[in-house]
Write a protein that holds these residues in place. Structure first.
Motif, PDB file in Angstrom:
ATOM      1  N   VAL A  49      75.773  54.840  21.404  1.00  0.00           N
ATOM      2  CA  VAL A  49      76.663  53.752  21.708  1.00  0.00           C
ATOM      3  C   VAL A  49      76.137  52.463  22.020  1.00  0.00           C
ATOM      4  CG1 VAL A  49      78.315  52.846  23.236  1.00  0.00           C
ATOM      5  CG2 VAL A  49      78.467  55.240  22.513  1.00  0.00           C
ATOM      6  N   CYS A  50      74.799  52.535  22.807  1.00  0.00           N
ATOM      7  CA  CYS A  50      74.145  51.241  22.865  1.00  0.00           C
ATOM      8  C   CYS A  50      73.454  50.790  21.837  1.00  0.00           C
ATOM      9  CB  CYS A  50      73.305  51.516  24.126  1.00  0.00           C
ATOM     10  SG  CYS A  50      73.975  51.940  25.833  1.00  0.00           S
ATOM     11  N   SER A  60      72.631  73.395  30.730  1.00  0.00           N
ATOM     12  CA  SER A  60      72.726  72.410  31.536  1.00  0.00           C
ATOM     13  C   SER A  60      71.971  71.213  30.965  1.00  0.00           C
ATOM     14  CB  SER A  60      72.707  72.696  32.995  1.00  0.00           C
ATOM     15  OG  SER A  60      73.635  73.393  33.312  1.00  0.00           O
ATOM     16  N   PHE A  61      70.643  71.319  30.757  1.00  0.00           N
ATOM     17  CA  PHE A  61      69.730  70.514  30.247  1.00  0.00           C
ATOM     18  C   PHE A  61      70.101  70.191  28.914  1.00  0.00           C
ATOM     19  CE2 PHE A  61      65.969  69.013  28.109  1.00  0.00           C
ATOM     20  CZ  PHE A  61      65.687  67.805  29.036  1.00  0.00           C
ATOM     21  N   LYS A  62      70.367  70.826  27.961  1.00  0.00           N
ATOM     22  CA  LYS A  62      70.580  70.452  26.896  1.00  0.00           C
ATOM     23  C   LYS A  62      72.045  69.573  26.877  1.00  0.00           C
ATOM     24  CE  LYS A  62      70.741  74.681  24.842  1.00  0.00           C
ATOM     25  NZ  LYS A  62      70.633  75.769  23.968  1.00  0.00           N
ATOM     26  N   GLN A 117      73.172  62.047  27.275  1.00  0.00           N
ATOM     27  CA  GLN A 117      72.381  60.724  27.113  1.00  0.00           C
ATOM     28  C   GLN A 117      71.972  60.405  25.833  1.00  0.00           C
ATOM     29  OE1 GLN A 117      69.138  61.079  30.789  1.00  0.00           O
ATOM     30  NE2 GLN A 117      69.381  63.216  29.683  1.00  0.00           N
ATOM     31  N   THR A 118      71.939  61.175  24.782  1.00  0.00           N
ATOM     32  CA  THR A 118      71.805  60.872  23.390  1.00  0.00           C
ATOM     33  C   THR A 118      72.876  60.203  22.888  1.00  0.00           C
ATOM     34  OG1 THR A 118      70.236  62.647  23.043  1.00  0.00           O
ATOM     35  CG2 THR A 118      71.319  61.624  20.994  1.00  0.00           C
ATOM     36  N   ALA A 169      64.703  59.596  27.670  1.00  0.00           N
ATOM     37  CA  ALA A 169      65.172  60.385  28.935  1.00  0.00           C
ATOM     38  C   ALA A 169      64.973  61.622  28.745  1.00  0.00           C
ATOM     39  CB  ALA A 169      66.436  59.721  29.540  1.00  0.00           C
ATOM     40  N   PRO A 170      65.570  62.075  27.776  1.00  0.00           N
ATOM     41  CA  PRO A 170      65.308  63.643  27.437  1.00  0.00           C
ATOM     42  C   PRO A 170      63.981  64.364  27.610  1.00  0.00           C
ATOM     43  CG  PRO A 170      67.191  62.889  26.364  1.00  0.00           C
ATOM     44  CD  PRO A 170      66.421  61.877  26.762  1.00  0.00           C
ATOM     45  N   ALA A 171      63.070  63.529  26.872  1.00  0.00           N
ATOM     46  CA  ALA A 171      61.709  64.047  26.790  1.00  0.00           C
ATOM     47  C   ALA A 171      61.018  63.801  28.084  1.00  0.00           C
ATOM     48  CB  ALA A 171      61.037  62.978  25.781  1.00  0.00           C
TER      49      ALA A 171
END
Length: 159
Positions: A108-109, A94-96, A102-103, A78-80
């Motif tokens: 966790v997943c 904010s993006f970082k 998300q990372t 997602a971040p890329a």
């Protein structure tokens, strides 16, 4: 001489330096590869001849493992994708933060997917008891090295 150095002393820390976006994206490359390999392996499992012979709870464990692996894959990539769509970034900090969250959610997943996969594979190979023990040991190992150790070091300001 850099303004971050004192005369002859070590370099002073730069605020938010460890939150550099390129570092985060580099870390994601490692995690993404793990999620891709696990997901690729799991995609082949239902098509193997022995899959129809496993009991219902093992099939549900497989579904949970596959769902966690896919979720980690989505969260790690997602971040890329977001970075590409949001260029140029209007609010880099904010993006970082979003990418970091998300990372961590992806980690966790992936943690759960690895534990479930170990349980599933070792249950099939060596029986339910060994599978449960091995999955529990792996869960403790991941918890210790991925989660507890970095948080403990950060709390003690050791790294």
């Amino acid at each position: 001489m850099s303004s971050n150095r004192s005369a002859g002393g070590p370099e002073a820390p730069v605020p938010d330096e460890d939150g550099d976006l390129s570092d985060l994206l580099g870390e994601l490359r490692v995690l993404l590869m793990s999620a891709q390999l696990l997901t690729g392996f799991l995609i082949t499992v239902p098509f193997s001849s022995g899959f129809g012979k496993i009991v219902a709870w093992e099939k549900w464990l497989f579904v949970a493992t596959f769902a966690m692996a896919l979720t980690s894959l989505v969260l790690f990539s997602a971040p890329a994708v977001q970075h590409r769509l949001l260029r140029p970034l209007g609010d880099r900090p904010s993006f970082k933060r979003l990418a970091s969250l998300q990372t961590l959610a992806g980690a966790v997943c992936l943690s759960l997917a690895l534990v479930f996969a170990a349980g599933l594979v070792l249950t099939e190979a060596l029986g339910q008891f060994v599978g449960a023990i091995a999955a529990s040991v792996l869960a403790l190992f991941i918890t210790a090295f991925w989660w507890w150790l970095p948080l403990a070091l950060r709390a003690r300001r050791r790294l």
